[in-house]
Design an enzyme around this catalytic site. Structure first.
Site: not given
Length: 429
Positions: A300, A136
């Site tokens: 996560r 990203e």
């Protein structure tokens, strides 16, 4: 209507961490581009998605046909043969472009690389819906803060010495082993560097595998320390950050794996960071343009009520430990444009995307762009103007999104002084 340039309708996500109501750029863009959108002032507006991802594809503004379907009918014109050959796709873009408006901290997370993405998707498609990697890039539109990558080793060693709560969670033996054996000046890729990474992994693993009760007790003590003894922390902004994030996620493991182990990064508008696959990160606040490889896979770690995959997370991370300045990206001059205004290129070290920012500081300024060798998506974020290509002149206002086919020369024309656009694109080389 030309099929080389057309306006898109982009969908939005209302995740809990988004800015509320009209304070969110996502809400503003969604409502301005689609008058039927009524902003609910007590609801979060977190992400605007621009692309072909099946979770929220974009649609042609006029025909309401999905961009995915449009591309699949004529992939060579919409993607270009070289892009099809390179990414083996005939109906989708290799990137996903987003606007994010962040009020509360996102989960501390990392994204698998291509090899691990395929494995996780095969094993657990519910939690890992894609088989791709997800590097990203984030470009700050307003002041931004986040966590990005592990702190330099000496900073973590200092935290272990100065913060008893962290040492209590990591354990005396693992803490001492880390402090005594790290070699912060080791050359990248050397045996000493690999040993450093193993020591860091041991510390992170102890934090992530600590019991909920232990985290709760130590988190409450950590918050009290941040209030009563702020000088114990090696960075002056850490006590306030710990208190702020504890209000959002009380007694959370993220206070340790995020605030104490990861770099706290601040960006001014126009600054950018690149986040590699398998590097831990989290966004804390601000508005950003985000571009990524087309995937929605997330592993996560903290600050989340969602599924935490601790085992895969601990084993998959790169455990690189660079200072935050090394993760910032310098914008480059874009040579294939001319005229008024200014264009800068954010070009990360991966093949799926780059992002071009164009700003004007005078009314009626015009800038010409040569065609790029792949598809593009462009969004206006500030001011009013026009996008001109292929005999068309389309109004460009805040939140208006456009698809641009490969090899198509484009002109931007500013109606206001502060006309700003961002354009994500991919090229074969």
């Amino acid at each position: 209507m030309s099929n080389k340039l057309f306006r898109l309708d982009a969908g939005y996500q209302q995740y809990d961490w988004g800015k509320i109501g009209s304070s969110s750029a996502v809400a503003q863009f969604a409502a301005h581009s689609d008058p039927s959108v009524q902003i609910e002032q007590d609801k979060p507006y977190a992400e605007l998605w621009m692309g072909t991802h099946s979770k929220m594809p974009s649609y042609n503004h006029e025909s309401k046909e999905s961009l995915r379907d449009i591309i699949s009918k004529n992939p060579s014109a919409m993607l270009g043969k070289d892009i099809i050959d390179k990414f083996h796709a005939t109906n989708e873009l290799p990137f996903l472009f987003k606007v994010l408006s962040i009020e509360k901290v996102l989960s501390i997370q990392a994204h698998p690389d291509k090899a691990l993405g395929k494995i996780l998707h095969a094993q657990d498609p519910k939690n890992y819906p894609d088989d791709n990697h997800k590097p990203e890039m984030a470009i700050a539109v307003t002041d931004f803060e986040g966590f990005c990558g592990f702190k330099p080793l000496q900073e973590i060693a200092d935290e272990l010495k100065r913060i008893p709560e962290l040492r209590n969670i990591v354990g005396e033996e693992t803490s001492r082993n880390f402090i005594e054996n790290i070699q912060p000046s080791a050359q990248k890729g050397s045996p000493e560097d690999e040993q450093n990474k193993k020591l860091l992994q041991a510390v992170f693993s102890r934090v992530m595998n600590a019991s909920d009760d232990k985290i709760k007790i130590q988190a409450r003590s950590l918050v009290e320390r941040s209030k009563n003894s702020p000088s114990d922390f090696n960075k002056p902004d850490l006590p306030e950050l710990i208190q702020r994030l504890n209000k959002q996620f009380p007694d959370d493991v993220g206070l340790f794996c995020g605030c104490l182990l990861l770099n706290h990064c601040r960006l001014n508008a126009g600054e950018a960071i690149f986040l590699r696959a398998k590097d831990p990160h989290a966004y804390i606040s601000g508005d950003i343009m985000e571009c990524m490889a087309a995937s929605d896979n997330v592993v996560r770690a903290g600050f989340t009520p969602k599924f935490k995959d601790v085992k895969n997370l601990v084993s998959m991370l790169t455990y690189t430990y660079d200072p935050v300045e090394k993760q910032k990206m310098q914008p480059l001059k874009f040579d294939r444009s001319s005229g008024n205004g200014k264009s800068v290129l954010y070009n990360p070290p991966i093949e799926e995307f780059a992002v071009l920012e164009t700003t004007f500081d005078e009314k009626l300024g015009q800038r010409h762009f040569e065609g790029v060798d792949g598809p593009s998506i462009l969004i206006t974020t500030k001011g009013n103007g026009y996008i001109k290509a292929d005999g068309q002149k389309l109004k460009a206002e805040p939140g208006f999104v456009f698809f641009i086919a490969p090899h198509l020369p484009v002109d931007l024309e500013a109606e206001d002084e502060a006309f700003t656009t961002y354009r994500a694109f991919v090229e074969p080389n």
